[in-house]
Design an enzyme around this catalytic site. Structure first.
Site, mmCIF file in Angstrom:
data_model
loop_
_atom_site.group_PDB
_atom_site.id
_atom_site.type_symbol
_atom_site.label_atom_id
_atom_site.label_comp_id
_atom_site.label_asym_id
_atom_site.label_seq_id
_atom_site.Cartn_x
_atom_site.Cartn_y
_atom_site.Cartn_z
ATOM 1 N N ASN A 111 0.838 -1.199 0.000
ATOM 2 C CA ASN A 111 0.000 0.000 0.000
ATOM 3 C C ASN A 111 0.867 1.241 0.000
ATOM 4 O O ASN A 111 1.993 1.237 0.513
ATOM 5 C CB ASN A 111 -1.008 -0.008 1.166
ATOM 6 C CG ASN A 111 -0.431 0.530 2.453
ATOM 7 O OD1 ASN A 111 -0.182 1.734 2.575
ATOM 8 N ND2 ASN A 111 -0.212 -0.354 3.415
ATOM 9 N N ASN A 152 2.762 8.577 14.478
ATOM 10 C CA ASN A 152 3.363 7.707 13.471
ATOM 11 C C ASN A 152 4.806 8.141 13.229
ATOM 12 O O ASN A 152 5.054 9.193 12.666
ATOM 13 C CB ASN A 152 2.556 7.753 12.170
ATOM 14 C CG ASN A 152 3.076 6.753 11.165
ATOM 15 O OD1 ASN A 152 3.984 5.968 11.464
ATOM 16 N ND2 ASN A 152 2.526 6.764 9.958
ATOM 17 N N CYS A 211 6.258 5.867 8.567
ATOM 18 C CA CYS A 211 5.580 5.555 7.295
ATOM 19 C C CYS A 211 6.603 5.378 6.177
ATOM 20 O O CYS A 211 7.368 6.296 5.893
ATOM 21 C CB CYS A 211 4.606 6.649 6.906
ATOM 22 S SG CYS A 211 3.729 6.246 5.394
ATOM 23 N N THR A 247 4.287 -1.047 7.966
ATOM 24 C CA THR A 247 4.610 -1.895 6.812
ATOM 25 C C THR A 247 6.126 -1.986 6.602
ATOM 26 O O THR A 247 6.873 -1.110 7.033
ATOM 27 C CB THR A 247 3.969 -1.308 5.544
ATOM 28 O OG1 THR A 247 4.360 0.063 5.438
ATOM 29 C CG2 THR A 247 2.464 -1.389 5.598
HETATM 30 C C1 LIG Z 1 -4.676 0.583 3.640
HETATM 31 C C2 LIG Z 1 -3.627 0.845 4.681
HETATM 32 C C3 LIG Z 1 -3.322 2.154 5.055
HETATM 33 C C4 LIG Z 1 -2.384 2.400 6.055
HETATM 34 N N1 LIG Z 1 -2.167 3.686 6.486
HETATM 35 C C5 LIG Z 1 -1.411 3.913 7.604
HETATM 36 C C6 LIG Z 1 -1.341 5.213 8.193
HETATM 37 O O1 LIG Z 1 -1.950 6.183 7.712
HETATM 38 N N2 LIG Z 1 -0.597 5.366 9.316
HETATM 39 C C7 LIG Z 1 0.079 4.313 9.914
HETATM 40 O O2 LIG Z 1 0.715 4.498 10.962
HETATM 41 N N3 LIG Z 1 0.018 3.067 9.360
HETATM 42 C C8 LIG Z 1 -0.710 2.852 8.251
HETATM 43 N N4 LIG Z 1 -0.823 1.576 7.736
HETATM 44 C C9 LIG Z 1 -0.041 0.456 8.361
HETATM 45 C C10 LIG Z 1 -0.890 -0.359 9.350
HETATM 46 O O3 LIG Z 1 -1.261 0.392 10.474
HETATM 47 C C11 LIG Z 1 -0.118 -1.593 9.843
HETATM 48 O O4 LIG Z 1 0.994 -1.177 10.593
HETATM 49 C C12 LIG Z 1 0.386 -2.492 8.712
HETATM 50 O O5 LIG Z 1 -0.570 -2.559 7.681
HETATM 51 C C13 LIG Z 1 0.675 -3.909 9.235
HETATM 52 O O6 LIG Z 1 -0.497 -4.528 9.684
HETATM 53 P P1 LIG Z 1 -1.287 -5.619 8.799
HETATM 54 O O7 LIG Z 1 -0.299 -6.666 8.415
HETATM 55 O O8 LIG Z 1 -2.387 -6.093 9.704
HETATM 56 O O9 LIG Z 1 -1.820 -4.902 7.599
HETATM 57 C C14 LIG Z 1 -1.730 1.310 6.689
HETATM 58 C C15 LIG Z 1 -2.026 -0.005 6.287
HETATM 59 C C16 LIG Z 1 -2.961 -0.248 5.309
HETATM 60 C C17 LIG Z 1 -3.268 -1.655 4.921
#
Ligand SMILES: Cc1cc2nc3c(=O)[nH]c(=O)nc-3n(C[C@H](O)[C@H](O)[C@H](O)COP(=O)(O)O)c2cc1C
Length: 354
Positions: A122, A189, A192, A257
């Site tokens: 993403n 955060n 990112c 991520t």
């Molecule tokens: C669609 C999407 C948008 C994300 N946007 C942010 C964000 O704005 N700020 C943030 O700290 N993490 C963001 N993340 C990261 C998630 O909070 C998380 O740390 C990461 O996706 C790992 O978790 P997962 O494996 O359950 O997806 C985003 C993840 C996804 C999937």
């Protein structure tokens, strides 16, 4: 394979029209209350920053039974999203390990056969409405949660933006605006991978990250402060970062991520204009659990007084249990909760049965 976030549509369409929920689980029966950072909650399961774009999304996921609800990262200045596509599936069916870092991954718009195997990339660039707009929307989310009764908390993810003067001060300003709007807790955060300027990699710098945490904590006082971090390869750097931040924070959430080069089958960039993007879902669970385990060990050894939130690759109730067995205080699912909005319902059933 239907998700609540439609990856074929733009961020703006998802913001305006989502979430796209076709089938809702039955209302859950009352569950025993637990405590998270001083708040009474129905469960210790949540959705981390990202999938919950605004109040409509927060309240929809509250109704799906997720109890720790993180509002997607907001800024002190209006910032557009990177263009569509923002999310693509990855052809990765093994856990990513450190020796994979530096090698490109292949993306497509075709999902794997099973939801449990979903990994995505993403890249949004942390878009934000103007503070006046997001403050009004956070107030709406908070009012909606209050009307549903005790047991669910609103955590707002905020970030500082380079170019707005002192970066730590801008982090504090964003956090203060979110508290004024009604946030129960603040998450900053520090991690990112989808921004080209400094705010994305702050978590790798123990001194600067602690300076930011301290400045934000001073600004928000008794409101709990969570820091969101990414994966740190060097255990000594991780230990140093945790040591420097521990006095200022109430919880550490991670991981964000993993940053990878992501390409199409013909080798071109999968997300035009972005060579690297964030990888999440099933493939990052092993890295994420390794890091959560290391932080818990540091916490025990040094007697740190903060909570640990396990994030990364939680697709099923067994994964929630695996994180709990590590000793985390709460678990959150982003990719899993997007493709399986019934995860919290399944977890409530599994918890009641055990
Ligand atoms: C669609 C999407 C948008 C994300 N946007 C942010 C964000 O704005 N700020 C943030 O700290 N993490 C963001 N993340 C990261 C998630 O909070 C998380 O740390 C990461 O996706 C790992 O978790 P997962 O494996 O359950 O997806 C985003 C993840 C996804 C999937």
């Amino acid at each position: 394979m239907q998700a609540t976030y439609d990856i074929h549509r733009s961020y703006e369409e998802n913001y305006q029209e989502g979430p796209f929920i076709t089938e809702r689980p039955p209302a859950r029966s009352p569950v025993s209350k637990q405590t998270f950072l001083g708040f009474s909650v129905h469960s210790l399961l949540g959705v981390p920053a990202g999938p919950l774009l605004n109040a409509n999304w927060i309240l929809a996921y509250a109704d799906l039974g997720f109890d720790l609800l993180v509002y997607k990262t907001v800024r002190t200045v209006a910032t557009p999203s990177h263009p569509n596509p923002n999310c693509m599936f990855l052809n990765v069916y093994q856990p990513l390990v450190e020796t994979d870092f530096g090698h490109p991954l292949m993306a497509s718009m075709t999902p794997p056969t099973s939801k449990e195997m979903i990994s995505i990339t993403n890249s949004f660039g942390m878009p934000s409405r103007d503070p006046k707009l997001w403050q009004a929307d956070i107030a709406k989310a908070k009012a909606g949660l209050v009307s549903r009764g005790e047991g669910q908390v609103l955590i707002v993810s905020t970030v500082g933006t380079p170019g707005q003067g002192d970066l730590a001060a801008d982090y504090a300003k964003a956090a203060t605006l979110a508290v004024e709007a009604g946030a129960d807790m603040i998450e900053i955060n520090l991690s990112c991978p989808n921004v080209v300027t400094g705010e994305g990699s702050v978590y790798t710098d123990p001194v600067f990250s602690a300076q930011i945490s301290q400045t934000v904590k001073k600004a928000i006082g008794t409101v709990p402060l969570i820091i969101k971090i990414g994966y740190i390869t060097n255990p000594l750097t991780l230990a140093e970062m945790v040591r420097a931040n521990a006095p200022h924070v109430d919880a550490i959430s991670g991981i964000n991520t993993l940053s990878f080069e992501v390409v199409n089958s013909n080798g071109t960039s999968a997300l035009p204009g972005r060579l690297r993007s964030g990888v999440c879902g099933a493939a990052i669970r092993q890295c994420s659990m390794n890091q959560a385990g290391r932080i818990i060990q540091l916490k025990q050894k040094e007697k740190y007084d903060f909570a640990v939130i396990g994030v990364g690759g939680v697709m099923t109730t067994s994964h929630i249990r695996e994180y709990q067995n590590l000793g985390v205080d709460a678990v959150m699912s982003a990719t899993g909760a997007m493709w399986n909005p019934w995860l919290a319902y399944d977890w409530a059933l599994a918890s009641a049965a055990s």
